[in-house]
Write a protein that holds these residues in place. Structure first.
Motif, PDB file in Angstrom:
ATOM      1  N   UNK A 181      -0.447  -0.995  -2.078  1.00  0.00           N
ATOM      2  CA  UNK A 181      -0.691  -2.769  -1.380  1.00  0.00           C
ATOM      3  C   UNK A 181      -0.755  -3.460  -2.656  1.00  0.00           C
ATOM      4  N   UNK A 182      -1.258  -3.418  -3.830  1.00  0.00           N
ATOM      5  CA  UNK A 182      -1.277  -4.346  -4.955  1.00  0.00           C
ATOM      6  C   UNK A 182      -0.012  -4.565  -5.475  1.00  0.00           C
ATOM      7  N   UNK A 183       1.018  -3.811  -5.302  1.00  0.00           N
ATOM      8  CA  UNK A 183       2.392  -3.788  -5.877  1.00  0.00           C
ATOM      9  C   UNK A 183       3.287  -4.792  -4.811  1.00  0.00           C
ATOM     10  N   UNK A 184       2.834  -4.762  -3.827  1.00  0.00           N
ATOM     11  CA  UNK A 184       3.473  -5.540  -2.755  1.00  0.00           C
ATOM     12  C   UNK A 184       3.262  -7.221  -2.996  1.00  0.00           C
ATOM     13  N   UNK A 185       1.977  -7.450  -3.508  1.00  0.00           N
ATOM     14  CA  UNK A 185       1.923  -8.561  -3.922  1.00  0.00           C
ATOM     15  C   UNK A 185       1.580  -8.864  -5.322  1.00  0.00           C
ATOM     16  N   UNK A 186       2.726  -8.710  -6.228  1.00  0.00           N
ATOM     17  CA  UNK A 186       2.535  -8.832  -7.665  1.00  0.00           C
ATOM     18  C   UNK A 186       1.799 -10.194  -8.097  1.00  0.00           C
ATOM     19  N   UNK A 187       1.259 -10.214  -9.015  1.00  0.00           N
ATOM     20  CA  UNK A 187       0.477 -11.380  -9.638  1.00  0.00           C
ATOM     21  C   UNK A 187       1.276 -12.352 -10.480  1.00  0.00           C
ATOM     22  N   UNK A 197       1.951  -2.214 -11.102  1.00  0.00           N
ATOM     23  CA  UNK A 197       0.545  -2.021 -11.393  1.00  0.00           C
ATOM     24  C   UNK A 197       0.063  -0.633 -11.083  1.00  0.00           C
ATOM     25  N   UNK A 198      -1.006   0.136 -11.843  1.00  0.00           N
ATOM     26  CA  UNK A 198      -1.297   1.405 -11.354  1.00  0.00           C
ATOM     27  C   UNK A 198      -2.904   1.267 -12.106  1.00  0.00           C
ATOM     28  N   UNK A 224       5.129   0.572 -17.312  1.00  0.00           N
ATOM     29  CA  UNK A 224       6.519   0.321 -17.366  1.00  0.00           C
ATOM     30  C   UNK A 224       7.506   0.759 -16.035  1.00  0.00           C
ATOM     31  N   UNK A 225       8.165  -0.014 -15.826  1.00  0.00           N
ATOM     32  CA  UNK A 225       8.922   0.320 -14.610  1.00  0.00           C
ATOM     33  C   UNK A 225       8.976  -0.812 -13.532  1.00  0.00           C
ATOM     34  N   UNK A 226      10.020  -1.338 -13.204  1.00  0.00           N
ATOM     35  CA  UNK A 226      10.067  -2.397 -12.169  1.00  0.00           C
ATOM     36  C   UNK A 226       9.444  -2.277 -10.929  1.00  0.00           C
ATOM     37  N   UNK A 227       8.822  -3.320 -10.574  1.00  0.00           N
ATOM     38  CA  UNK A 227       7.999  -3.362  -9.131  1.00  0.00           C
ATOM     39  C   UNK A 227       8.768  -3.849  -8.154  1.00  0.00           C
ATOM     40  N   UNK A 228       9.928  -2.913  -7.822  1.00  0.00           N
ATOM     41  CA  UNK A 228      10.853  -3.412  -6.775  1.00  0.00           C
ATOM     42  C   UNK A 228      10.527  -3.697  -5.515  1.00  0.00           C
ATOM     43  N   UNK A 229       9.090  -3.009  -5.139  1.00  0.00           N
ATOM     44  CA  UNK A 229       8.505  -3.334  -3.806  1.00  0.00           C
ATOM     45  C   UNK A 229       8.210  -4.689  -3.776  1.00  0.00           C
ATOM     46  N   UNK A 230       7.443  -5.349  -4.843  1.00  0.00           N
ATOM     47  CA  UNK A 230       6.939  -6.513  -4.769  1.00  0.00           C
ATOM     48  C   UNK A 230       8.035  -7.289  -4.796  1.00  0.00           C
TER      49      UNK A 230
END
Length: 537
Positions: A181-187, A197-198, A224-230
């Motif tokens: 859920x946090x990665x859906x809404x990147x800060x 985020x992890x 490290x790694x693109x937050x593609x979901x957000x």
């Protein structure tokens, strides 16, 4: 002026040089209406049309032979890295193009659809993704109980097989879903392009009246790694917002459309390097293999059960769903996507396969650009049929290896957790292994056997990725078919985005098919020049 044939896009010429379209009358000099081209010419035309596909398949085959030959040379680690360099360059090029491709295509796609069409399209896509992933999970569990890959495997351990890899499995199930859920809404959108985020943990020991108490405190970290979901969610919302702006958002929409088209040109250039890169990717993986005979004989039932699940789901279930909806031959549709499938097999990455998939599904299968560039980036992120099979089979394997009889409640938990966790699985090699820990924690199984799964993941992950991208492609084909039916019925009118025409961009080759142009802002709405076929959803 010479005209193109409506059937194949080529100009028909008679022996005397006369140009004629299909359906034209015979020339006055009595030349035949149509002459069959020589066999050599037809063969040359076929090779030219399918050059990339043929070269890609040859790249895989040559890579297997090259890797087998080089494997006998006992290369050092440094020499192996040099040998793998051309394949590494292909991966880097494909990953480089993912960010602009996903963001621009989703913004363009969302902005080119009205709200009603967007909601209907999204609803169909979510239903398709959910149903196929649940079917894949159910198939994997059924095969696990029939084949019993973990029966008699209790004596296996990492030390006996010489497995050095370790998997960190100390993450709580609740925190895994909260991170999703946090990665859906990147800060931070800029950071989301290369970090996600992890949750990590810190151990605090306190001295109380009851003695020493150890407490595990979750803390947020960036990995490290693109937050593609957000990025996917933001691009969708931004596209809808630009559409709502009306005239004020037209310039920005046109910018993203142009960026999108330029990105596809880059993809077409990269595709000519794909056969070379795939050859070295496959060859280097064969060279780097450990004792493959020992691993296959020890974990052979698990490997074969997983691959069998992928064959059944990708070769029977998904094509049947496509046929049931469209009444068309699914294998004819899949035949035009051999290059993306070969790329998926070689790279083991759904994200890296996305550029070639979008290019081929539009050019070879005629899927509407609005649909392909809207559905495929979302599917590459959330639709993981192959990963769901792989994760469920691994959970059943580890349960059987530890002589644990799964009850109905645990089986239901595996189904739900695998479907949900596959959404958050990274579209990268071995991305699904870490999410297996979530399933194991949810049903109370030990996670110390995950190193066995990781040891053979590079084998299973190739068919996993092929099934993942096949599910996305067939989903786009199904939605394209339903869209064409809606066009025929004329149930809904899609309101296209209108932008001011630029004089030097009016030719069809230089403008985006996702927008329509008008000559002047003062012209009435009836003066519209459509740049592409009307899309109705």
């Amino acid at each position: 002026m010479e005209k193109l044939s409506e059937t194949n896009g080529h100009i028909n010429r008679y022996p005397d040089g006369t140009v004629c379209e299909m359906g034209d009358k015979e020339p006055e000099n009595g030349s035949p209406k149509k002459q069959k081209a020589p066999a050599g010419h037809r063969c040359a035309q076929f090779l030219k049309k399918n050059a990339i596909v043929i070269l890609t398949v040859l790249g895989v085959l040559v890579g297997v032979g090259l890797g087998t030959a080089v494997r006998k040379m006992n290369l050092t680690k440094a020499q192996m890295s040099y040998f793998a360099f051309p394949g590494e360059m292909l991966l880097r090029m494909l990953k480089m193009i993912i960010l602009p491709l996903v963001v621009c295509s989703l913004i363009s796609g969302a902005a080119s659809l009205d709200t009603r069409s967007l909601g209907k399209l999204g609803g169909i896509a979510v239903a398709y993704f959910l149903v196929t992933t649940l079917m894949a999970s159910g198939l994997a569990i059924a095969l696990g109980f029939i084949i019993k890959p973990g029966a008699g495997a209790g004596a296996l351990n990492s030390d006996a097989l010489g497995i050095e890899e370790a998997v960190s499995t100390n993450k709580e199930t609740v925190d895994s879903f909260l991170d999703l859920a946090r990665n859906l809404m990147p800060s931070n959108l800029v950071a989301a392009a290369f970090r996600s985020h992890a949750t990590d943990y810190t151990i605090i020991t306190r001295n109380t009246t009851d003695g020493l108490i150890t407490e595990k405190i979750p803390i947020g970290t960036e990995v490290e790694g693109m937050n593609i979901l957000g990025l996917v969610l933001f691009a969708l919302v931004l596209g809808v917002a630009l559409k709502k702006l009306g005239p004020e958002g037209e310039e920005l929409i046109r910018f993203f459309n142009a960026f999108n088209e330029a990105t596809m040109v880059l993809v077409s250039w990269i595709m000519w390097y794909v056969p070379i890169g795939i050859m070295f990717l496959v060859g280097s993986k064969i060279v780097e293999m450990g004792n493959i005979v020992l691993l296959v004989t020890s974990l052979g039932k698990y490997i074969m059960a997983s691959i069998l699940g992928h064959i059944i789901h990708g070769g029977i279930v998904l094509p049947l769903i496509y046929f049931a909806v469209t009444r068309k031959n699914p294998f004819t549709f899949l035949l035009g996507l051999i290059t993306p499938f070969a790329t998926a097999f070689a790279t083991s990455s759904s994200s890296a396969t996305l550029p070639t998939m979008i290019k081929c599904i539009e050019e070879n299968n005629g899927v509407d650009k609005r649909i392909s560039r809207f559905i495929l980036p979302i599917g590459a992120t959330v639709n993981m049929d192959g990963a769901a099979i792989f994760q469920c089979m691994a959970a059943v394997f580890i349960a059987q290896m530890n002589n644990v009889e799964l009850n109905a409640g645990q089986i239901f938990t595996i189904l739900v957790t695998a479907t949900a966790s596959s959404v958050g699985a990274a579209g990268i090699p071995a991305g699904g292994v870490l999410t297996i820990a979530i399933i194991l924690e949810a049903i109370g199984l030990p996670t110390n056997d995950l190193s066995l799964i990781l040891a053979v993941d590079w084998i299973v992950d190739r068919t996993t990725t092929v099934v993942n991208v096949e599910g996305d492609a067939l989903g786009a084909g199904i939605i394209h078919h339903l869209n064409q039916k809606e066009i025929t019925k004329k149930q809904y009118e899609l309101v296209d985005v209108c932008v001011e025409a630029v004089p030097n961009l009016k030719s069809e080759e230089e403008t985006s098919p996702l927008v329509m142009h008008r000559e002047n802002a003062s012209d009435p709405p009836s003066v519209l020049v459509p740049e592409s076929k009307e899309s109705v959803l």
